[in-house]
Design a protein around this motif. Structure first.
Motif, PDB file in Angstrom:
ATOM      1  N   GLU A   1      32.775   0.412   2.598  1.00 47.42           N
ATOM      2  CA  GLU A   1      32.412  -0.220   1.322  1.00 47.42           C
ATOM      3  C   GLU A   1      31.042   0.265   0.847  1.00 47.42           C
ATOM      4  OE1 GLU A   1      32.283  -4.629  -0.791  1.00 47.42           O
ATOM      5  OE2 GLU A   1      32.339  -4.475   1.405  1.00 47.42           O
TER       6      GLU A   1
ATOM      7  N   GLU B   1      38.891  -2.874  -6.092  1.00 46.03           N
ATOM      8  CA  GLU B   1      37.452  -2.677  -6.236  1.00 46.03           C
ATOM      9  C   GLU B   1      36.955  -1.361  -5.644  1.00 46.03           C
ATOM     10  OE1 GLU B   1      35.469  -6.077  -4.639  1.00 46.03           O
ATOM     11  OE2 GLU B   1      36.666  -7.510  -5.775  1.00 46.03           O
ATOM     12  N   TRP B   2      37.705  -0.778  -4.717  1.00 47.03           N
ATOM     13  CA  TRP B   2      37.267   0.477  -4.100  1.00 47.03           C
ATOM     14  C   TRP B   2      38.055   1.681  -4.627  1.00 47.03           C
ATOM     15  CZ3 TRP B   2      36.901  -0.630   1.923  1.00 47.03           C
ATOM     16  CH2 TRP B   2      36.101  -1.781   2.132  1.00 47.03           C
ATOM     17  N   LEU B   3      39.381   1.589  -4.515  1.00 47.73           N
ATOM     18  CA  LEU B   3      40.222   2.769  -4.706  1.00 47.73           C
ATOM     19  C   LEU B   3      40.548   3.051  -6.173  1.00 47.73           C
ATOM     20  CD1 LEU B   3      42.647   2.325  -1.666  1.00 47.73           C
ATOM     21  CD2 LEU B   3      40.491   3.568  -1.779  1.00 47.73           C
TER      22      LEU B   3
ATOM     23  N   LEU C   1      38.766   5.230   6.095  1.00 39.29           N
ATOM     24  CA  LEU C   1      39.619   4.154   5.595  1.00 39.29           C
ATOM     25  C   LEU C   1      41.092   4.454   5.855  1.00 39.29           C
ATOM     26  CD1 LEU C   1      40.016   1.530   4.014  1.00 39.29           C
ATOM     27  CD2 LEU C   1      39.955   2.883   1.904  1.00 39.29           C
TER      28      LEU C   1
ATOM     29  N   LEU D   1      32.013   3.653  -0.824  1.00 42.34           N
ATOM     30  CA  LEU D   1      32.968   3.622  -1.942  1.00 42.34           C
ATOM     31  C   LEU D   1      32.588   2.606  -3.018  1.00 42.34           C
ATOM     32  CD1 LEU D   1      36.377   3.941  -0.044  1.00 42.34           C
ATOM     33  CD2 LEU D   1      34.867   5.733  -0.919  1.00 42.34           C
ATOM     34  N   ARG D   2      31.804   1.629  -2.642  1.00 42.14           N
ATOM     35  CA  ARG D   2      31.337   0.622  -3.615  1.00 42.14           C
ATOM     36  C   ARG D   2      29.863   0.355  -3.340  1.00 42.14           C
ATOM     37  NH1 ARG D   2      31.990  -5.337  -3.973  1.00 42.14           N
ATOM     38  NH2 ARG D   2      32.224  -5.889  -6.161  1.00 42.14           N
TER      39      ARG D   2
ATOM     40  N   PRO E   1      31.286   2.835  -8.913  1.00 42.11           N
ATOM     41  CA  PRO E   1      31.776   3.829  -7.951  1.00 42.11           C
ATOM     42  C   PRO E   1      30.675   4.803  -7.574  1.00 42.11           C
ATOM     43  CG  PRO E   1      33.215   3.636  -9.892  1.00 42.11           C
ATOM     44  CD  PRO E   1      31.942   2.918 -10.217  1.00 42.11           C
TER      45      PRO E   1
ATOM     46  N   VAL F   1      40.123  -4.001  -1.528  1.00 41.49           N
ATOM     47  CA  VAL F   1      40.097  -2.560  -1.258  1.00 41.49           C
ATOM     48  C   VAL F   1      40.817  -1.799  -2.365  1.00 41.49           C
ATOM     49  CG1 VAL F   1      40.983  -0.753   0.274  1.00 41.49           C
ATOM     50  CG2 VAL F   1      39.848  -2.760   1.241  1.00 41.49           C
TER      51      VAL F   1
ATOM     52  N   LEU G   1      37.657   4.391  -8.206  1.00 40.14           N
ATOM     53  CA  LEU G   1      37.349   5.760  -7.785  1.00 40.14           C
ATOM     54  C   LEU G   1      38.361   6.743  -8.372  1.00 40.14           C
ATOM     55  CD1 LEU G   1      35.544   7.588  -6.083  1.00 40.14           C
ATOM     56  CD2 LEU G   1      37.011   7.126  -4.111  1.00 40.14           C
TER      57      LEU G   1
END
Length: 564
Positions: free
Chosen positions: A457, A512-514, A484, A460-461, A467, A509, A517
């Motif tokens: 995290e 908010e992350w993938l 990950l 990636l965040r 991002p 995940v 991005l």
């Protein structure tokens, strides 16, 4: 002076004047007189300029000064210094300015060399030994085009003269008994270590003269003999325990200001060990005792960690040469092996985390700054070995601290790859345990799971929001995505499913992350494809593996979300 103007020294030669009556010699006598008068009258503002003027007169170009004139100038300086009426402050001022020009003139023919040695030895005997050590070491690091080897020998002879202080303390030790002898021996030992560190810092720091490293070995050897006389051992130097013991004895009776004089003693201890491993004369002097100390350290896990952490003093410092650091890494690699990891894991109480972190940061510095690829690879090997030797219960803590304190994206990527390797190893170990005892599978997520997800995290965040910046951080983003992906694969195996990524976490995940991005990558690719230049194509090549692994992570998460 204009480029085509003849110097005063050249005029002396051209006019046929004898050296004793030359204008240059007259100017030198006048400059020495001005210096003496400045100190006698208390005019300190003029004294520095007067000393610099003397040094300038003694620094003619190689083509300008004859051997006869050089000899006469040196004799004039020596006579000035030797007068009973000479002012000590004037002598101290000259000691700061003259070693370089005196040694250069001394490298000429005739009697110049002997007179130059006498002047340098006078400074070493009559001025502050600590100051002279610094001054001479700095002079040694100055490139000399003409007769450089003779120049070095003159300065090294003067450097050896500072050993007289140690010899005097040693003689005093022989006359004392009990507590006072122990205290004075501690002082002598720390004095020797401090001077070894100072010598290496000023001589070995990227010296232009490679042969200085070998030549200085004789001086280090003499200081090492003081250490052995004082009861220091190679085992105590390897682990640093002898330095700690000596400072502890003195701290009970001396103030902090006194101990500050030996602030680099730990550096010196590590340097003695490195020199003993790389220098033939020192290896012969140490004999079997050094090899025995190495074996004892290798066979004892606690001693081994003490020795490993001693290398941080040399590796973290900008004061020591890459040659010294390379030999330090060689020695470190001989101490760290798989056996150390097994032994360390048997010790529940492991009090070295702070020191290990400092040691690993020191190794990182070599990885980043070393001038050649082989040395950087050597440092990386040392980093991996030391990390793998840390107890498994603290290994992820160490890696997390290194990543959170990393200032370089490429280094962060390397550290994340090491985390990935540790996750794979811990997963295999858990599978072996669960394979032999199925009841173990009913537990919660592994203890390292939350730390690893925090690291992913972090990349990636990022904490600053949004991002990551792919143009500058594509390497670490790729490593974080690979980590990950491994977690998702491990987490999807059979009955172990959902132990690391619970419902809320898997949704976070994904959203908010993938997905953010993916949107960023899509936008950047569209912009780059419009440009079509070489830089744009290079950036597209960097993004391709990131996009591939990102797509695989999204697939795994979407598959997992179907069961929510």
């Amino acid at each position: 002076m204009a480029r085509d103007e003849p110097s005063a020294a050249a005029v002396d030669v051209a006019d046929g004047d004898s050296p004793s009556s030359s204008p240059t010699l007259t100017r030198l006598r006048e400059a020495l007189a001005v210096l003496s008068e400045a100190f006698e009258s208390g005019d300190t503002a003029s004294s520095d300029a007067a000393a610099a003027a003397v040094a300038e007169i003694l620094s003619p170009s190689d083509a300008d000064a004859s051997a006869a004139l050089s000899e006469q100038m040196l004799r004039e300086v020596h006579a000035f210094l030797s007068r009973p009426s000479s002012n000590q402050m004037a002598i101290d001022a000259l000691s700061l300015e003259l070693p370089k020009p005196v040694a250069k003139l001394g490298a000429r023919m005739g009697n110049c060399r002997d007179i130059a040695r006498a002047i340098i030895e006078f400074f070493a005997s009559n001025c502050s030994p600590r100051d002279m050590l610094c001054i001479l070491c700095e002079a040694l690091d100055t490139p000399v085009a003409f007769n450089g080897s003779a120049y070095l020998v003159i300065l090294l002879d003067g450097l050896a003269s500072t050993l007289r202080i140690g010899n005097a303390i040693q003689e005093m030790c022989k006359t004392m008994v009990n507590h006072r002898k122990e205290e004075l021996c501690s002082i002598l030992g720390l004095y020797a270590l401090q001077n070894i560190a100072l010598l290496q810092a000023l001589v070995s720091s990227e010296s232009k003269h490679q042969n200085i490293l070998s030549t200085c070995g004789s001086v280090v050897l003499q200081y090492s003999k003081f250490l052995m006389f004082c009861g220091f051992t190679y085992l105590g130097l390897l682990t640093g325990n002898d330095v700690t013991s000596a400072t502890t004895k003195l701290s009970k009776e001396e103030d902090d200001n006194f101990l500050d004089c030996f602030s680099s003693a730990m550096d010196g201890a590590s340097l003695v060990v490195v020199w003993t491993s790389m220098h033939d004369d020192m290896s012969k002097y140490a004999g079997a005792e050094f090899e025995s100390a190495l074996k004892e350290v290798q066979d004892n896990c606690i001693r081994k960690w003490e020795a490993i952490n001693m290398f941080r003093y040399v590796l973290s410092s900008v004061n020591y040469s890459w040659a010294i650091k390379s030999h330090s890494l060689d020695l470190l690699l001989t101490l760290v092996d798989d056996k150390c990891s097994e032994e360390t894991n048997d010790h529940v109480d492991f009090p070295y985390s702070t020191q290990i972190f400092a040691t690993l940061k020191a190794i990182e510095r070599v990885m980043i700054a070393a001038p050649d690829t082989l040395m950087r690879k050597k440092a990386f090997s040392a980093l991996k070995r030391v990390i793998s030797a840390v107890p498994s219960t603290q290994r992820f803590d160490i890696l997390q601290a290194l990543i959170e304190n990393s200032m370089f994206p490429s280094l962060t990527a390397i550290l994340l790859d090491l985390v990935k390797n540790e996750v794979s190893r811990e997963s295999r170990r858990a599978d072996q345990v669960n394979g032999s005892d199925r009841s173990q599978d009913a537990g919660g997520s592994p203890p390292w799971a939350s730390q690893v997800l925090e690291l992913v995290e972090l990349i990636l965040r990022p904490p600053e929001g949004g991002p990551p910046c792919l143009r500058d951080h594509s390497e670490e983003v790729l490593s974080a995505l690979n980590l990950l992906r491994l977690i998702l694969i491990i987490d999807s195996r059979g009955s172990r499913s959902a132990k690391m990524l619970r419902d809320e976490k898997i949704r976070a995940v994904y959203s908010e992350w993938l997905i953010p991005l993916r949107l960023i990558i899509t936008g950047i690719q569209s912009e780059l494809e419009k440009g079509g230049g070489e830089d744009e194509n290079q950036m597209l090549c960097l993004l391709n593996p990131v996009q591939f692994v990102l797509h695989r992570c999204i697939e795994l998460v979407e598959e997992k979300m179907k069961g929510l």
